[in-house]
Design an enzyme around this catalytic site. Structure first.
Site, PDB file in Angstrom:
ATOM      1  N   GLY A  57       6.838   6.904   0.382  1.00  0.00           N
ATOM      2  CA  GLY A  57       6.955   5.477   0.109  1.00  0.00           C
ATOM      3  C   GLY A  57       5.651   4.715   0.211  1.00  0.00           C
ATOM      4  CB  SER A  58       5.145   1.058   0.199  1.00  0.00           C
ATOM      5  OG  SER A  58       4.099   0.177   0.527  1.00  0.00           O
ATOM      6  CB  THR A  59      -0.028   2.256   1.546  1.00  0.00           C
ATOM      7  OG1 THR A  59       0.004   1.067   0.776  1.00  0.00           O
ATOM      8  CG2 THR A  59      -0.424   3.417   0.660  1.00  0.00           C
ATOM      9  CB  VAL A  60       3.539  -1.769   3.247  1.00  0.00           C
ATOM     10  CG1 VAL A  60       3.825  -2.881   4.238  1.00  0.00           C
ATOM     11  CG2 VAL A  60       2.824  -2.331   2.045  1.00  0.00           C
ATOM     12  N   GLY A  61       4.014   1.126   4.903  1.00  0.00           N
ATOM     13  CA  GLY A  61       4.697   1.813   5.994  1.00  0.00           C
ATOM     14  C   GLY A  61       3.814   2.023   7.217  1.00  0.00           C
TER      15      GLY A  61
END
Lengths: 253, 389
Positions: A57-61
């Site tokens: 998933g997203s790097t915001v993780g």
């Protein structure tokens, strides 16, 4: 027992395992307000040793992990089959130990695990290790399977190969030849050994060492088995012992 | 991993907590990818700037890091969620703006140059051939790998920041010669326009994923290369390309055994169609990646003396350097729409303002539907100008 893995994020921590069987994203996968899982088995990640195959998933993780940890809601440690950038980044910036290259299929939610992110190990408290062999006898294009009798302690009534514990001081090869003699009476020649792997059952983890033998003639089975068959390796019965297919795969069959 | 004595001391915390944590991240990422050691870097370019993408978790991380860390190599920032000066005009809400300005201030405290641009190589951060750098921003890192011959992997935001603080990054992937070789030859048959380079990048990225293309049949200038690189990194994960007779490492490559892929009119049309979901538009956005001086000059020359005859909004996105250095050209563009700096159509909250937008950039057209909930039209500057004039 101690599972050997690879050190990724430093530090040591222990806690109860929470196992998620699918690849996992902290962004969307956890409620950031409470630490409750929104996927997999549910439960709260706070203070747990979170085990999952791989991050996604997203790097915001990465920031989600930091945010949880900075509010005391983060996991105590993370165990992965294969670490990737997003979860690794989140673990390191949050001071959460991470170990990968661990076979997470042997973990169970509720196990008490001590993760050492410097040594790259996971110690499972209260879980014992047994070293066992599974010998497969090949005759032409077929392999020998035997039905385990009602007298045996593990997997009675199921189809398996030649198996048994490796005794103190024995090599896997010596153990397999001893078991082969006891269980079949066959005069067999070792063809090759496969890479060992782990299987979980109750409070025990078996390290299974696969070995392939060739032999002629019919086996003379003892009390441990009730019947035998020669089958093509692709035709394993449904009621085979766990991971017998993996044994064959690791022997190139 | 083998660390030098100096690196080991950094990892042991002898240069402070901030350096220790940065080293831990650099080393951890290196372990995942099997790096044997670290390499010193000459610059960093850091993503993770827009409040829209990093959120409150990102702010709390940056607040923490900025207390104990300074970058030790020249470092620049990727676009932010708004023009730092003209955000009100853009329709950005006060609360968003306050948080966005705070994020930029946190980076500034660490010594990062807060020019927020995806074309740092046009704004003072230009590595030299052979230098190792740690760059995030997929289009920019592909440009310096390919057009300059500098060496960087696809860094993430915190990874690039950690490398900037540690002054080194893990030595794997595109830092090593053997991983910079082409994986496929692209025989490109295009008319040479900027827009066709954009579509070429889209087609190639979709076809080859994270491969390294070796182009024949094109001689892109920097403007054409940047729109193509951006598209390849968005439709695929291309971090490097070679162009025969043009890019610095092209001549050294062994092409034997490589498959050749032909990309022509049919593939470009297919690429354009795959990105277009509406004809009717409310916003036209140029400058993905940020417009160069030359592009601003050419657009101004085209628009000078013309009148806008449509209520469609136009944005021209560029870096602050370019906007500040060209007041005459900027004034011409401003008669058509705002010339925005520090930001772009992808990282600003477009979704609150428009539903249907257009761009000549295939990269923008990849991200506008997913990140900004837009229906999109991908078309050339000339065609989009017909809508406006």
């Amino acid at each position: 027992m101690i599972l050997e893995g690879r050190a990724i994020s430093p530090g040591r921590a222990e806690g109860e395992v929470l196992l998620i069987e699918e690849d996992f994203s902290f962004l969307g996968g956890v409620d950031p307000a409470s630490g409750e899982l929104r996927v997999g088995p549910g439960g709260n990640v706070r203070g747990r040793v979170l085990a999952f195959p791989r991050g996604k998933g997203s790097t915001v993780g990465s920031y989600t992990i930091f945010d949880l940890a900075s509010r005391g809601l983060g996991p105590a440690a993370v165990i992965n089959s294969s670490a990737e950038t997003i979860v690794t980044t989140g673990a390191v910036i949050s001071g959460i130990p991470l170990v990968d290259k661990v076979d997470i299929s042997v973990l169970r939610s509720g196990d008490l695990a001590a993760v050492d992110g410097d040594a790259g190990t996971v110690e499972l408290r209260g879980v014992g290790l047994r070293e066992v062999v599974t010998g497969v006898v090949q005759r032409g294009t077929e392999v020998l399977i035997m039905r385990r009798s009602d007298e045996v302690s593990y997997f009675p009534g199921m189809w398996g190969g030649v198996s048994g514990r490796i005794e103190e001081g024995e090599s896997p090869k010596q153990a397999a030849i001893r078991e082969l003699e006891e269980e079949t009476g066959l005069d067999a020649a070792l063809l090759r050994e496969g890479e060992p792997f782990l299987v979980r059952g109750g409070d025990t983890i078996w390290r299974v060492h696969p070995l392939l033998f060739s032999a002629e003639g019919e086996p003379r089975i003892n009390w441990e088995h009730s019947e035998h068959r020669w089958i093509p390796p692709s035709a394993l019965p449904e009621d085979s012992v766990p991971r017998l297919d993996e044994v064959l795969r690791r022997l190139g069959l | 991993m083998e660390l030098t004595a100096a690196e080991q001391r950094m990892l042991d915390g002898e240069e402070g907590e901030g350096v220790r944590k940065a080293m831990e991240l650099v080393v951890a990422l290196g372990r995942i990818y099997g790096a044997q050691d670290l390499v010193p870097i000459s610059s960093a370019h850091i993503s993770g700037v827009s409040y829209k993408t990093i959120g409150d978790g990102g702010i709390s991380y940056l607040e923490h890091v900025s207390k104990e860390s300074k970058v030790r190599v020249p470092s620049t920032l990727n676009p932010s969620g708004m023009d730092s000066q003209r955000w009100r005009e853009m329709g950005v809400e006060e609360g968003f703006a306050r948080k966005q300005l705070h994020i930029i201030e946190l980076y500034a405290r660490m010594g990062v140059d807060t020019t927020c641009s995806c074309t740092p190589y046009l704004a003072g951060n230009l590595p030299r051939q052979g230098e190792h750098v740690a760059w995030a921003e997929s289009s920019a890192l592909s440009m310096v790998n390919s057009m300059v011959g500098a060496r960087t992997n696809r860094e993430g935001g915190p990874g690039a920041l950690a490398a900037a603080i540690a002054g080194r990054t893990a030595n794997y992937g595109l830092h090593l010669d053997e991983n910079r070789a082409p994986t496929v030859i692209i025989d490109a048959d295009i008319d040479g326009s900027l827009f066709q380079h954009s579509l070429l990048g889209q087609a190639v990225g979709s076809a080859i994923g994270n491969g390294i293309p070796y182009f024949r049949g094109i001689r892109p200038d920097w403007e054409e290369a940047k729109i193509m690189a951006a598209a390849m990194a968005a439709s695929g994960a291309v971090a490097m390309f070679h162009v025969e007779g043009a890019t610095p490492e092209a001549a050294d490559q062994d092409l034997s055994g490589l498959e050749t892929m032909h990309i022509g009119e049919a593939e470009l049309t297919e690429a354009q169609d795959s990105l277009t979901g509406t004809e009717d538009i409310e916003l036209i956005a140029f400058g993905c990646p940020h417009l160069s001086e030359r592009e601003v000059r050419e657009m101004a020359a085209f628009l000078e003396g013309k009148e806008k005859r449509s209520d469609v909004t136009v944005w021209f996105c560029t870096s602050r350097q370019v906007r500040d250095s060209m007041p005459r050209e900027v004034a011409i563009l401003e008669r058509f729409g705002p010339v925005l700096a520090d930001t772009c159509m992808v990282v600003t909250p477009v979704e609150g303002l428009f539903e249907r937008s257009a761009s000549d950039s295939a990269k923008a057209c990849n991200y506008l539907p997913t990140l900004c909930s837009q229906k999109v039209r991908c078309d050339s500057f000339e065609k989009l100008m017909e809508v406006l004039l």
